[in-house]
Structures are given as structure tokens and as C-alpha cells.
Design a protein around this motif. Structure first.
Motif: not given
Lengths: 558, 185
Positions: A14-35, A69-76
Motif C-alpha cells: 500500500e506504499g506505507v513508509e512510516v507508521v507511528f505506534g507503541l508496542p504491547g502484549g497483544a501486538n507483540l507479533p506485529t512488532y516482531d515483524a516490524i523489527y 496500538g496494543t489491545s485495551g488501553p492502547g486501543a482506548t
């Protein structure tokens, strides 16, 4: 391939060059892929900062902004940016982690119903239930975010699903049978609109953020100049027409110019393009533009006749419609002299009621002057974001935006704390441009923490805090409409912004002298890296002119 | 582009504003939606958020398993119906909306009535049921359950008539409707 890696591939497709975020438990797999996924990730200090940064990026570049963002407070924590993006039609995609599938509905740790919470404030959302859906959901999310009337799209992915192994095939098309935005305007309606314009004696062109979103500022300007049409823009539309200009009436609405609001009041025909007749524009609806007929051009059919019944509705993309309207209008060869009387009346208002304020005779910095000083120090050549309040309105009034995507503010939701992270996102998207944030001393503290992000990532935004020691706009309303009972608006001189900037690893400065302000601002702009400037301004200055809430344009005060 | 250079100018007075008008009658909206989780929540949430009231709502499968049909009725006196349909159309999972005109469609609702009766009044209740072409689906010593199908006014008439006997409770499905003639709804 692991679904989280497929997510990266889909984002890159989709042409994404940059994303803004903060990792947490529920998106650990995504962050492993971001590595090592090949996409730049900006580690924000609070998910709301990431969400607004994605908005700032999208508003400045026109591309889709992405926040994680991660689940729960990350999402809220992302709820405010999502709602902000909804109200300002900002193309954004929010990727949230979710607890493992088997925990959904059990009130598990960091579980919340992200889909349910955000349902009324998204253009659409995907609650992924099968890992094979992930890439397709991403492609559909981007398509939805950027097409038609843009907006925020949420993709909520349970942790176990992003770890699953799937076959990844690049998607070639999206299948959204229930989503077919109308982009091409109806030719008969366009011809009708051209005729009405040619026949009008007191027309006003009223443009909004839809022109910027459609990338139609050049077409819009050409159309306005095809005749001597008086032009006004909403706070979201600023920059769609090059200000200053002899046909430019200034912004309209609650803190718009008298010329713009009086022209709306006496117009016989109002041509609205990419604007939605918000209550900040119309004031008292029953007394809004009582003599006018309305042409309403918008890509969202639900905006037509929502607040003000349209006489000539045209649904479609401004970039498609405006040039065709121009061609039809030119073919009619209208008599330009028919607008002489109208301009005489408008120029009378402009002479009688220019934007004005009582400047100080000494070194005191009036807030309006601070905006003019920034305009001078930058030569007008900057992307300027703002927070929400008096400083936002003064910037909209006194900084002349001559190009689209230069003015980045939270118009619909009115989100305090938007300015600093939005400037950060804009700077990431436009690394070669000067990005300034005009902040309020109240607002800026709501997402101050992103200064650390800017320092760490070397994002050189220049933040100018218009510091009056008050929640200024609320104080103004209490002064004018609540008998000066200043309830909970005084913030004093806390915190010490210069020290705070230093602690964050940015450069802090304090300006208090009007006489050297322009030069001081130039110095701040020339300083490398992020800079936070505390500008001390007159404490109890009011934003004028003003249409008090629920009143008509005729009732403007100040 | 057609008709270039026409000099026939349109009079502003001739223009009539369209939309935003309340029709003042009940509307039956037949909505085809993708059979995906959360669709009903989106529709219900939209009505709540925009301040529209749903009078009745019925949801069920269609001949296509990927598609469900929602039939809902809205009071056109309270809400501009074009706003309701335009907002519904913005939901990505909504495929098609049809505002069914009463004369071009058939609408039916099913209702179950639990009516108190004893040996003295049972005969009269059964007689009314027969007149309304209803069915007794459960009978006890002190009550009967009657099933009535029809348009909403028929169900309301039956309710009025049996109320004096002692209406214990009533359950209604909400209207479903289909267009008349060969074409699809």
C-alpha cells in the motif's frame, strides 16, 4: 508466512513508509515483524500522540497515515485520534492488537471491545476472525480510508491470529460491493449550477476541507477567478485559495471576518464546495443566509441537505466537478459588471470592519501580533499546525495560507493536544519543509510527551507556545457569557517550559519582548532539532470578531 | 459537454430546495446487508447516534447465504427519510436499500397473543380468532395462545378486541415486506 509478516507485506504494497505506534502484549507479533519488516516505525510515548501524528502526516502529505496500538488501553488511547480523523475526514488506518481469540469476551487482561467502542467513529472497521483475512483487510482498509470521503479505518487483530501461518498472496483488487462512492458529478446538475451562478447578483463561494482532500485547490482557485466571485473558506479549507487576494473575504464562521459572514447573510446564491454547513459556520440555522439559494457540491451524499436544504445538489469529487462547472460557466459568458454593486457592498464591510486589535505600545506581545510575527519570520513558507482554542483562531485569522496542506488543525472535534504530535507527523512526511506548531499553553501539555519522540528521532519541529496562563477560549466565554466567573481556567506559569524542553532533550527558549520577537523567532527556526518556545503574551485578550453560539451572522460582536 | 454557449439563464426564484423534508408517513425500509459480524450493531448504532427511532426491526437470512435482509420501519414524520437512507448507505456492509411504497408492496407481521379465558369466554375468543383467520397454537384451562398474521393494523385491531378478555402478553415480530410484481425487492 507468519500473518504478522504478511501484514508488513500488505502495508508495503500500500506504499506505507512510516507508521507511528507503541508496542504491547497483544501486538507483540506485529512488532516482531516490524523489527526487520522494512517499514520505518516511530516509537511514540502515548498512543494518542501516535494517532495525531498519523493524522498530521496524512494532512500534510495527502497519503494515508498509519498508527498502531496494543489491545485495551492502547486501543482506548487511540479513540480520540480516531474520532478526530472521522470529523475532519482524514485518511488514516489504525491497527490495534487484540487479546487471543479464546479470551475474547472473558474480560481478559487488557481486553476491551475495541470494535464496539470505535464503531460510531470510524468510516469502517475490520475485526479479524481468521488469519487469512489479514492482508485483504489491510488492502480494503486503505482503499476505504483514501477513497470517497476519506476517514479512519480500524483493523483489530487478535494476537494468536497474527502468529498464525498463512499463504500470502499480494491482493490485486478489493471486493466491497456495498461501497461505491460517487465521484463523477451529474452533468445536468452542473449545468444548472453554472446557470444559477451566471444569473446570481450576490454570489459567494464557500469552500471547505473537501477541496483540500480532493486535491482540487488549483481547480477551485481557477474557478473562483473565472469571475469576480467573492471567496470564503472554513477553518478546514484554508489554503485552498491563495490568501491574501482581492477576491478573498477571509475565513467565515464563528471567528470569521465580518465581510465573509455579512456576505453569506446577504448572498442570493451560495456555492458550497466540500463544506458541510457546520454549526460553527451557520450559527442560528433558522437565520442563516436567509436570502440565499444553495448549490452544494460534496462527495458524501449524506451531507447534502443534512443541515441546510440544497437547491442544486451535486454529489461527487470536487476535482471532477469544479473544472466541468468552470467550463459550463465560461460558456455562458456572464456579464462581469453585474457583480459591481455586490463588490461595492462587500468592500464597504471590508473597509468598516477589517480584522483588528489594539497593539501594545510597549514590549508586551499581543497574541495576534505573535501570529503576524511568525508569518513574517517564516515568510509564510511553513507548515503550521495548531492546537485548539484562541491561538488556533488567531492563527487562522492572521497567518495567510496560500497553499493547501500547509494548515493542520483539529477543526471538527476540536482536540486539545493535537498540534504537537500532528506537527511531528507532518515533519516526518515532509522532512524538507519547515514545520511549526502554534500551541496553547493548556493544549500543549496534553501531548507534551512526544517532544521526547522528536528529540530521539531528530524530528526538528518548532513549537511556539502562545502562553497566556489560561485556558484562554474558555476564559473568554466565562468573561463574555458567564459574568466573568473564571472557573478553573487559570493555569499560571506552570510548568517551566524552557526547563521542560531541556529535560526532553529539545531546545527551550522564552520570548517576552515584542520588539525583538520576529528576530527571536528566526533564531528559533534556525536552531537545529526540536525547539520549544514559551512566548509570553497578553493574558486576557479576546478572540474577535465573534458570533456568539446559536446566534446569527448579523449578531457578530467585537 | 452539450449545449455550449446557452444564454438561457436560470432564475434563482425557480429553484426549489430538495431533501431534508419529513414525509409524515411510516416508511418500510428493506435493506440487504452482507452477512458479517457486527452489521446489526452498526445499523442500530447509526440510528442511536443520529437520533433516529426504529419502530420495528426484523432480520433474517435470504436465498443467498452471504446476504441477510433487515426490514425496519421508521416514522417519516419524525425524521427526514432521505437522511436516514443516505446515512445507512454509508455503512460499507449495506448493499441495497429500498423504501417500499405501501401500494407497491406486501407487508406482514406475525404476533402471538396469550389471552386469559375460561369456559365462559373461550368461545368468544375462538370466534374472534376465526374472524381474523388466526390459529390457536396453545390452549389451557385458563388461557389460550393465538397466532395472528397480517398487516400491522390488523394485528392492532385484534389486540383491541381481545384486550377486554384479559391480554396476558403479546409478542410481535415487526413487519417484513416484499415488493409486488416480478421484480426483486
Amino acid at each position: 508466512m507468519r500473518a504478522a509478516d504478511a501484514l508488513m507485506e500488505a502495508l508495503k504494497a500500500e506504499g506505507v513508509e512510516v507508521v507511528f505506534g507503541l508496542p504491547g502484549g497483544a501486538n507483540l507479533p506485529t512488532y516482531d515483524a516490524i523489527y526487520d519488516g522494512g517499514i520505518r516505525h516511530i516509537l511514540v510515548r502515548h498512543e494518542a500522540g501516535g494517532g495525531h501524528a498519523a493524522e498530521g502526516y496524512a494532512k500534510a502529505t495527502g497519503r494515508v497515515g498509519v498508527a498502531l496500538g496494543t489491545s485495551g488501553p492502547g486501543a482506548t488511547n487511540l479513540v480520540t485520534p480516531i474520532c478526530d480523523a472521522m470529523l475532519d475526514s482524514v485518511p488514516t488506518v489504525f491497527l490495534t492488537g487484540q487479546v487471543r481469540t479464546e479470551l475474547i469476551g472473558t474480560d481478559g487482561f487488557q481486553e476491551c471491545d475495541t470494535g464496539g467502542i470505535t464503531m460510531p467513529i470510524v468510516k469502517h472497521s475490520f475485526m479479524v476472525q481468521d488469519p487469512r483475512e489479514i492482508p485483504q483487510a489491510v488492502h480494503e482498509a486503505f482503499y476505504l480510508a483514501r477513497s470517497g470521503r476519506p476517514g479512519p479505518v480500524l483493523v483489530d487483530i487478535p494476537q494468536d491470529l497474527s502468529r498464525a501461518d498463512i499463504e500470502y498472496e499480494p491482493a490485486t483488487s478489493v471486493s466491497l460491493p456495498g461501497y461505491q462512492p460517487t465521484t463523477e458529478g451529474n452533468q445536468k446538475q452542473i449545468r444548472l449550477a453554472a446557470k444559477a451562478l451566471a444569473n446570481s447578483r450576490r454570489p459567494v463561494i464557500y469552500g471547505g476541507g473537501g477541496i483540500v482532500n480532493a486535491g482540487a485547490a488549483a481547480e477551485f482557485t481557477e474557478f473562483c477567478l473565472a469571475d469576480r466571485f467573492p471567496v470564503t473558506l472554513t477553518v478546514m479549507g484554508l489554503g485552498a485559495f491563495p490568501a491574501p487576494h482581492e477576491q478573498w473575504l477571509g475565513m467565515l464562521g464563528m471567528h470569521g471576518t465580518r465581510a465573509a459572514n455579512y456576505a453569506m447573510d446577504e448572498a442570493d446564491l451560495i456555492c458550497a464546495i466540500g463544506a458541510r454547513f457546520d454549526d460553527r459556520i451557520t450559527g442560528k440555522l433558522s437565520e442563516f443566509a436567509p436570502r440565499a439559494k444553495f448549490i452544494h457540491i460534496d462527495v458524501d451524499p449524506a451531507e447534502i441537505s443534512k443541515n441546510v436544504p440544497a437547491h442544486i445538489p451535486i454529489v461527487g469529487d470536487a476535482k471532477n466537478i469544479v473544472p466541468r462547472l468552470l467550463a459550463e460557466y465560461r460558456a455562458l459568458e456572464p456579464d462581469r459588471a453585474r457583480l459591481d454593486d455586490w463588490w461595492e457592498r462587500i468592500q464597504h464591510w471590508q473597509r468598516q470592519h477589517p480584522l483588528r486589535y489594539d497593539d501594545s505600545a510597549d514590549s508586551e506581545i499581543k497574541p495576534q501580533y505573535m501570529v503576524q510575527a511568525l508569518y513574517e519570520a517564516t515568510g509564510g513558507d511553513a507548515i503550521v499546525s495548531s492546537d485548539v482554542g484562541q491561538h488556533q483562531m488567531w492563527t487562522a485569522q492572521y497567518f495567510h495560507f496560500s497553499r493547501p496542506r500547509r494548515w493542520i488543525n483539529s477543526g471538527g472535534l476540536g482536540t486539545m493536544g493535537f498540534g504537537l504530535p500532528a506537527a511531528m507527523g507532518a515533519q516526518v512526511g515532509c522532512p524538507d519543509q519547515l514545520v511549526c506548531c502554534m500551541a496553547g499553553d493548556g493544549s500543549v501539555q496534553m501531548n507534551m510527551q512526544e517532544l521526547a519522540t522528536c528529540a530521539q528521532e531528530g524530528i526538528p519541529i518548532k513549537v511556539f507556545i502562545m502562553n497566556n496562563g489560561y485556558l484562554g477560549m474558555v476564559r473568554q466565554w466565562q468573561e463574555l457569557f458567564w459574568d466573568r466567573r473564571y472557573s478553573q481556567v487559570h493555569m499560571g506559569s506552570y510548568p517551566d517550559f524552557v526547563k521542560l524542553a531541556d529535560a526532553y532533550g529539545a531546545t527551550g527558549m522564552r520570548f517576552e519582548d515584542k520588539k525583538t520577537l520576529v528576530e527571536d523567532m528566526r533564531q528559533a527556526i534556525d536552531t537545529e532539532g526540536p525547539v520549544l518556545v514559551d512566548v509570553r503574551v497578553t493574558q486576557e485578550e479576546n478572540t474577535y470578531p465573534m458570533i456568539p453560539a446559536g446566534q446569527a451572522a448579523r449578531d457578530m460582536v467585537g | 459537454m452539450g449545449e455550449p454557449g446557452t444564454k438561457e439563464l436560470l432564475s434563482l426564484e425557480d429553484l426549489e430546495a430538495a431533501g431534508g423534508l419529513r414525509t409524515g408517513r411510516k416508511h418500510v425500509l428493506s435493506i440487504l446487508v452482507e452477512n458479517k459480524p457486527g452489521v446489526l450493531t452498526r445499523i442500530a448504532g447509526l440510528f442511536a447516534r443520529r437520533g433516529f427511532n426504529i419502530d420495528t426491526l426484523a432480520v433474517g437470512p435470504t436465498d443467498d447465504e452471504a446476504v441477510s435482509r433487515v426490514t425496519l420501519t421508521v416514522d417519516g414524520a419524525k425524521h427526514p427519510i432521505d437522511q436516514v437512507t443516505k446515512q445507512l448507505h454509508k455503512l460499507v456492509n449495506v448493499l441495497k436499500i429500498r423504501d417500499l411504497e405501501p401500494e407497491d408492496s406486501v407487508a406482514r407481521e406475525l404476533a402471538l397473543f396469550k389471552i386469559a379465558c375460561d369456559s365462559g369466554s373461550r368461545g368468544e375468543v375462538l370466534q374472534l380468532t376465526e374472524i381474523f383467520r388466526g390459529k390457536v397454537v396453545d390452549a389451557g384451562r385458563r388461557s389460550v395462545v393465538v397466532e395472528i398474521t397480517g398487516a400491522d393494523d390488523k394485528i392492532e385491531s385484534f389486540e383491541q378486541l381481545v384486550r377486554p378478555f384479559g391480554l396476558i402478553e403479546m409478542v410481535r415480530t415487526g413487519e417484513i415486506a416484499i415488493s409486488r410484481g416480478r421484480g426483486e425487492t
